[in-house]
Design an enzyme around this catalytic site. Structure first.
Site, mmCIF file in Angstrom:
data_model
loop_
_atom_site.group_PDB
_atom_site.id
_atom_site.type_symbol
_atom_site.label_atom_id
_atom_site.label_comp_id
_atom_site.label_asym_id
_atom_site.label_seq_id
_atom_site.Cartn_x
_atom_site.Cartn_y
_atom_site.Cartn_z
ATOM 1 N N HIS A 454 -5.344 17.616 -8.790
ATOM 2 C CA HIS A 454 -4.372 16.520 -8.733
ATOM 3 C C HIS A 454 -4.022 16.255 -7.274
ATOM 4 C CE1 HIS A 454 -0.040 15.140 -8.698
ATOM 5 N NE2 HIS A 454 -0.580 14.239 -9.494
ATOM 6 N N HIS A 500 -0.327 9.661 -0.677
ATOM 7 C CA HIS A 500 0.580 9.642 -1.821
ATOM 8 C C HIS A 500 1.603 8.551 -1.545
ATOM 9 C CE1 HIS A 500 3.171 12.089 -4.860
ATOM 10 N NE2 HIS A 500 2.552 11.069 -5.415
#
Length: 902
Positions: A454, A500
């Site tokens: 992830h 992110h």
């Protein structure tokens, strides 16, 4: 008259004798004093030839006192202090103060380096830098004139200090660097990122060296600066160490070091501009503080001849000199045996006023091991037949080739002059606990658990850490098969960053990420790598992504236009060494001004198989327009997507509906999965028989922690995505699961989760696993002697438990007794575990040090897939908290399976 006593005549000593035999042997400070004796001596001692001879003699014959600067930066306006030490780093009690005090405000200093006894350091303020070269032996200091070169904004100066033997001169090299990382600018305008600086006596042979790379996606290289001609050269590293995780150092083998293990290049390897050799050294750091050598000398024989003597103790000495003599009168010399025994005891200081001594118990063995030694060896040594009998009767390996194992043992240095050492074999990698049988890999992808990461690009937490290609490389090298990349436009909307989004994390270029995936995808496994894109791009940037992906991967890429039509999900075997791209198709993706949440951008669907893998006639006007705007053959963005992502629209039950002509892949957060399993548990298991389900951490896990992977595995979820940069118990379970199937990144699901086995009974016990923990070793080589306890050796105990499918999970791990004050604990305890679903069961073993005054300290852990355990006495290596394998810590464990009679 008494004659006067004649005085002796002074003998004339030639200059050659003075030069070669006397003056060159004197310390530098005394040579300086000799210059004051007379003008001829001053002229003689000032000659360059003498200075060179004196330096050469000093280098060859001194005891190599090395300057260790414990505080290279001095920001508190105190003088620098250098602590000389002799190899192997025995500290000398004296210290040397560099003759400068940085008392003015906003002024500080730092040491550049030390070569041939000279120390080079810098005084720096906001407006100037002054470089000094200081000779501590002569208390002489030379200040270099300031440099006229200017430093660009956001750049700073780096210095290196070296000796050029061709000109017999010292040089200070000034390098322009960038803040945050160290760079080397070469004459060809290449910029090397040199984050790993070589620190072992660099610069004395006329070269300065760095280990660097043009960028993170390219192999490392050695950058050498020739002090004589003042040019940079590039020296390629051997391929064998390009992917090494060991630290790399330039090493002079004539000097020992206290580094525990490293790969090194000798000066001869790189001096001629060629680097074809690299060796791995393991230098075992001594962890015992004080050694008391108790030597017993005795005679065994006839009763009248028996006698025993003992030497004095020699403390704190690995090479004790005893210099003692004993006499033994012998009546029957034919029967006399001379016995010499050396005992080593660990000594710990307690409160600084008295000592406790502990004698190692390495010779003590469990009864089972003693019995094996007695039955299958001669005094601990096995021949081929002994090994064959041991493998058949104890290890359950009747089909093993004893001769082949014997040959492998030779390469592992396990043989003695009489045969194979049984204890060394038991503790070796040849006696590993897992079978090496590999699945045929011909089932559909939906029948396998897949090693999934992830936010693979993050180096730390989910909010403020850096983005880099390094975590991607590490993940692929560990066998991860699914890499996640979040795609965002840069500030000018001209390029693609990976980061992110809407956090404080830094970004990394997509081009770099794709390049390292191509370079490292199949180092650990030949089975397919899936790249999942979380797409936040506009149409123009998607076209750029398509071109970038096509040019990077070429024929490795799975595309609809080239691959044949299939009627179900392909198998890992069908996709060997292939790259699969996954994201939402353009008509469902977000435009630049629209942003969706994490879940919807990761909900994925395998569209119609014919749409995914078969070429499609024609294309829409928008695709044609994009192709006309870009040069060359530009594959459409949607044609690169082998796995399509879609939103979950409406009720989850509708999304879980199994359609005969579509294969879906959905993504749920860990919370959504738990809630869905409560209401739709059976439907989720039916869905994952032919479809793919991905589970990812909830958004509040900003610390990159992880959830229990069995929440997904128990319901058939193939892709349980984990933060690989974290480390805790749940990640240990993930690492343990994918040690199965030879670590290829794909593990076959249980039959009842693949085909809906109606005969499956979750309450039926299929096997009983018996685990006997015998003993362990290696902690004294991995940890400092006072790591666990300042006053004694550690008090180790082991915890043993099962993690797995519902009823197989042990409520609490079983615990062995605590072995006090012992680096080589012997537990010799057995535990039983009933197993209902062996394919999902993981055996957890953790070792801790029992401490009554604070939290018990970690001593190692491992997770092993029960379905692949080999029976017999096995060597079980332990791992640290990050999941990295210890080099020396191992347990000796016996595994046995019992099939219950129902």
């Amino acid at each position: 008259m008494a004659s006067r006593k004649q005085l002796p005549t002074m003998v004339y000593i030639p200059d050659e004798v003075l030069l070669n035999n006397i003056f060159v042997r004197l310390p530098a400070k005394m040579v300086a004093q000799m210059r004051c004796v007379s003008k001829p001596w001053n002229a003689f001692l000032s000659q360059p030839s003498f200075i060179k001879s004196h330096l050469d003699h000093s280098i060859r014959n001194n005891d190599e006192v090395v300057m260790v600067f414990y505080s290279p930066f001095s920001l508190n306006f105190k003088p620098f202090t250098a602590h000389p030490c002799r190899f192997p780093c025995d500290e000398v009690t004296i210290s040397i103060k560099v003759p400068v005090n940085t008392r003015p405000k906003h002024t500080y200093g730092f040491v550049i380096g030390s070569v041939n006894g000279l120390i080079c350091f810098v005084e720096q303020s906001c407006v100037s830098q002054v470089v000094h070269i200081w000779n501590p032996a002569l208390s002489a200091m030379l200040s270099l004139p300031p440099s006229n070169s200017t430093c660009p904004v956001d750049y700073h100066n780096l210095f290196r200090f070296g000796f050029d033997p061709k000109t017999d001169d010292y040089k200070v090299v000034k390098i322009t660097g960038c803040h945050g990382t160290q760079h080397i600018f070469t004459s060809t305008d290449d910029i090397y990122e040199a984050k790993e600086w070589l620190q072992v006596k660099d610069g004395h042979d006329g070269h300065l060296h760095w280990i660097g790379y043009l960028d993170e996606s390219k192999p490392k290289t050695i950058v050498a600066f020739d002090l004589s001609v003042e040019t940079f050269n590039e020296i390629s590293l051997p391929e064998s160490i390009q992917a090494s995780d060991e630290s790399l150092a330039l090493y002079d083998p004539s000097h020992p070091t206290n580094v525990k293990s490293f790969q090194f290049l000798t000066f001869s390897d790189v001096r001629n501009g060629i680097c074809s050799n690299a060796r791995t050294y393991y230098i075992y750091q001594i962890n015992i503080a004080n050694i008391a050598s108790l030597k017993h000398v005795a005679i065994a024989g006839a009763s009248v001849d028996k006698k025993k003597e003992r030497t004095k103790n020699k403390d704190d000495n690995w090479t004790p000199i005893l210099n003692e003599e004993f006499k033994f009168p012998l009546s029957v010399p034919e029967l006399a045996l001379l016995l010499i025994e050396v005992q080593v005891m660990q000594t710990f200081e307690v409160f600084g006023c008295f000592s406790r001594h502990f004698r190692p118990k390495r010779d003590v063995l469990p009864e089972d091991i003693k019995q094996v030694l007695e039955n299958y060896s001669q005094h601990g040594t096995m021949n081929v037949q002994n090994l064959r009998d041991f493998l058949t009767q104890i290890q359950g390996q009747a089909d093993a080739d004893a001769n082949a194992i014997f040959e492998k043992a030779k390469r592992h240095n396990l043989l003695q002059h009489k045969g194979l050492n049984l204890m060394l074999f038991l503790y070796s990698d040849l006696n590993h606990p897992l079978s090496a049988v590999l699945d045929d890999m011909k089932a559909p992808l939906s029948h396998y658990y897949i090693y999934t990461s992830h936010n693979t690009y993050l180096t730390g937490n989910q909010f403020t850490s850096d983005s880099s290609v390094r975590p991607i490389i590490k993940a692929l090298q560990k066998g991860v098969r699914v890499v996640e990349l979040d795609l965002w436009p840069n500030s000018t909307n001209t390029d693609i960053n990976v980061c992110h989004g809407r956090t404080l994390t830094t970004s990394v270029k997509l081009r770099k990420c794709l390049k390292v995936i191509k370079d490292h995808a199949f180092q650990a496994s030949e089975y397919p790598v899936l790249i999942t894109f979380e797409d936040h791009l506009n149409k123009k940037l998607r076209a750029k992504v398509a071109l970038m992906v096509k040019r990077t991967f070429g024929d490795m890429l799975v595309q609809r236009k080239k691959d044949h039509e299939i009627t179900k999900l392909p198998s890992p075997s069908d996709l060997k060494k292939r790259i699969v791209i996954s994201t939402k198709p353009p008509n469902e993706s977000l435009e630049a001004d629209t942003v969706d949440d994490k879940r919807s951008s990761n909900n994925i669907v395998f569209a119609r198989i014919s749409d995914c893998f078969e070429s499609k006639d024609g294309s829409d006007d928008e695709s044609k327009h994009q192709e006309e705007d870009m040069e060359g053959e530009i594959p459409e963005y949607k044609d690169l997507i082998a796995i399509h992502a879609v939103k979950i629209k409406g009720d989850l039950r509708a999304s879980l509906h199994v359609e005969p002509n579509k294969v879906k892949r959905l993504s749920l957060s860990e919370q959504e999965l738990v809630e869905a399993c409560q209401e739709h548990g059976n439907q989720i298991m039916r869905f994952t028989q032919n479809n793919i389900l991905r589970v990812y951490p909830k958004g509040t896990r900003l610390d990159s922690s992880n959830y229990n992977p069995f929440d997904g595995w128990n319901h058939g979820a193939q892709m349980v995505a984990f933060n690989m940069q974290g480390y805790e118990k749940n990640l240990w379970l993930m690492q343990g699961m994918f040690r199965a199937n030879n670590g290829c990144g794909y593990v076959r699901k249980p039959k009842f989760l693949c085909e809906g086995d109606l005969t499956f009974n979750p309450n039926k016990i299929k096997k009983i696993l018996k685990v006997k923990i015998y003993m362990g070793e290696g902690w004294h080589l991995e940890f400092h002697h006072a790591h666990f306890d300042y006053c004694s050796p550690p008090d180790f105990y082991a915890k043993v438990g099962i993690a797995g499918y519902k009823g197989d999970k042990t409520p609490r791990a079983y615990k062995t007794k605590t072995m006090e004050d012992d680096w080589w604990p012997i537990w010799d305890e057995e535990f039983e575990f009933p197993i209902r679903v062996p394919e999902l069961a993981l055996l957890r073993i953790e070792v801790k040090d029992n401490d009554t005054t604070k939290k018990n300290e970690f001593g190692g852990q491992t997770c092993l897939p029960v379905s692949e355990l080999r029976t017999g006495i096995r060597c079980v290596p332990l791992y640290n908290e990050k999941g990295e394998k210890y080099k020396f810590i191992k347990l000796l464990v016996r595994f046995e399976f019992i099939i219950p009679i129902h």
